[in-house]
Design an enzyme around this catalytic site. Structure first.
Site, PDB file in Angstrom:
ATOM      1  N   GLU A 185       0.760  -1.262  -0.026  1.00 17.07           N
ATOM      2  CA  GLU A 185       0.058   0.013   0.037  1.00 17.07           C
ATOM      3  C   GLU A 185       0.789   1.177  -0.011  1.00 17.07           C
ATOM      4  O   GLU A 185       0.522   2.279  -0.527  1.00 17.07           O
ATOM      5  CB  GLU A 185      -1.025  -0.054   1.160  1.00 17.07           C
ATOM      6  CG  GLU A 185      -1.869   1.173   1.225  1.00 17.07           C
ATOM      7  CD  GLU A 185      -1.617   2.379   1.891  1.00 17.07           C
ATOM      8  OE1 GLU A 185      -2.531   3.278   1.944  1.00 17.07           O
ATOM      9  OE2 GLU A 185      -0.511   2.563   2.586  1.00 17.07           O
ATOM     10  N   ASP A 223      -8.025   1.372   7.861  1.00 10.36           N
ATOM     11  CA  ASP A 223      -6.856   1.884   7.825  1.00 10.36           C
ATOM     12  C   ASP A 223      -6.654   3.008   8.877  1.00 10.36           C
ATOM     13  O   ASP A 223      -7.580   3.537   9.679  1.00 10.36           O
ATOM     14  CB  ASP A 223      -6.763   2.804   6.526  1.00 10.36           C
ATOM     15  CG  ASP A 223      -4.946   2.573   6.171  1.00 10.36           C
ATOM     16  OD1 ASP A 223      -4.147   2.456   6.707  1.00 10.36           O
ATOM     17  OD2 ASP A 223      -4.864   3.237   5.063  1.00 10.36           O
TER      18      ASP A 223
HETATM   19 ZN   LIG Z   1       1.015   4.631   5.639  1.00 15.32          ZN
END
Ligand SMILES: [Zn+2]
Length: 349
Positions: A185, A223
């Site tokens: 990511e 997240d």
């Molecule tokens: Zn990050």
């Protein structure tokens, strides 16, 4: 996540729309592939059965196993991948490793591995929960990424443990549960379309080509969770009905006194809810692993702390900032959400 994007997202927070909180229980809405969905509140019996479930020992153990430097290609990365895969295989989940390689800035050619875990590998449709398990490369210091995203990964594993029995009927159902632990990511040099979300870009493309993408009901992306007092916002009108269920479940759990240290004099919020805020925010500025799926019309719930934790992308994003009470509270809300989704969408056609 990119800093610039986050900055714009915060600016945007100043001009959010507050959607009138409404009772969406029993609402019908048209989801992916013109399928009719119905949001339905958990029965009191099921609410009382699922609410008290938890396993704090496992959550801490999972965090401990994941909270090591795990830059793509490092020994820590392999260790964490093996741990995630084996923890879910031990619970009899089907685990697939989606491998590919790409040449990236600074580190050169790297091998990436998305981890895809399915409760029922033969299901027709999936509710997908996702997070990223790689940690960001910094030349100057060792980055651990507790909120980014060791804790979200631990929360998914913990969910599979805590709900093991409750999820049993969904081992053979047409609608089942899938977890994706995205790789790559983080950007290696500078966040941009070619240097970030490597795993999500690869998988969304692959699944578009083979048609799998049409079997995803909704992607719930976690997240930057794990620090004290996270607040979340809704980003997408087409998943507002489901986001509203998170608001309602937070209230329901709070009213039943099932959230630890929930009422705090030190906290004053504009809205009654502490975590899930009843706002809709335009999301185009908050880039994350959901983007390649969003572009392919997969309904998205993006559960990211806004504003970002103050320790974001610093060496202080480590074990010391983890607030286990808040994390357990969020995990409890999410567990009920999952059960509510699976139970009420089971017969949607
Ligand atoms: Zn990050």
């Amino acid at each position: 996540m990119s800093l610039l994007k986050a900055y714009f997202a915060l600016l945007f927070l100043l001009c959010v729309n507050v959607f009138a909180k409404k009772d969406v229980n029993g609402d019908f809405y048209v989801g992916r592939n013109q399928m009719i969905y119905r949001t339905e509140e958990l029965s009191q019996e099921k609410f009382l059965a699922y609410s008290p479930l938890s396993n704090g020992t496992h959550l801490r153990e999972a965090v401990k196993n994941i909270l090591v430097p795990r830059v793509v290609g490092s020994a820590g990365h392999t260790m964490v991948r093996d741990y995630i895969a084996s923890d879910l295989r031990d619970l009899n989940w089907n685990v697939e490793i989606d491998k590919f390689h790409e040449t990236v800035p600074i580190l050169g050619k790297l091998h990436f591995h998305n981890i895809i875990a399915r409760l029922n590998p033969d299901a027709e449709r999936y509710l997908v929960l996702a997070c990223h398990y790689d940690s960001k490369y910094f030349e100057e210091f060792e980055f651990l990424g507790a909120t980014d995203s060791a804790v979200p990964c631990a929360m998914l594993l913990n969910m599979a443990h805590v709900l093991q029995e409750a999820l049993e009927p969904f081992r053979n159902s047409k609608l089942s549960l899938m977890f994706i632990f995205f790789d790559g990511e983080e950007a290696f040099k500078e966040w941009g379309p070619n240097d970030s979300i490597y795993g999500a870009r690869h998988l969304a493309k692959r699944w578009e080509d083979d048609g799998t993408i049409n079997r995803l009901d909704m992607l719930v992306l976690l997240d930057l969770i794990g620090a004290a007092d996270p607040t979340f916002y809704n980003f997408f009108p087409n998943t507002e009905a489901w986001y509203s269920r998170l608001i309602s479940l937070e209230e329901r759990l709070s009213n039943a006194d099932m959230l630890d240290h929930y009422i705090s004099n030190g906290i004053s919020r504009q809205y009654p809810n502490r975590y899930f805020q009843p706002n809709t925010m335009r999301s185009s500025f908050v880039e994350d692993d959901h983007i390649p799926f969003l572009k392919r019309n997969v309904p998205i719930l993006h559960l990211i702390t806004l504003p970002f934790p103050s320790v974001w992308h610093t060496k202080d994003d480590n074990e010391s900032i983890i607030d286990y009470l808040a994390t357990e509270n969020i995990a409890r809300i999410l567990r009920l959400f999952i059960m509510e989704y699976l139970l009420s969408s089971q017969h949607s056609e």
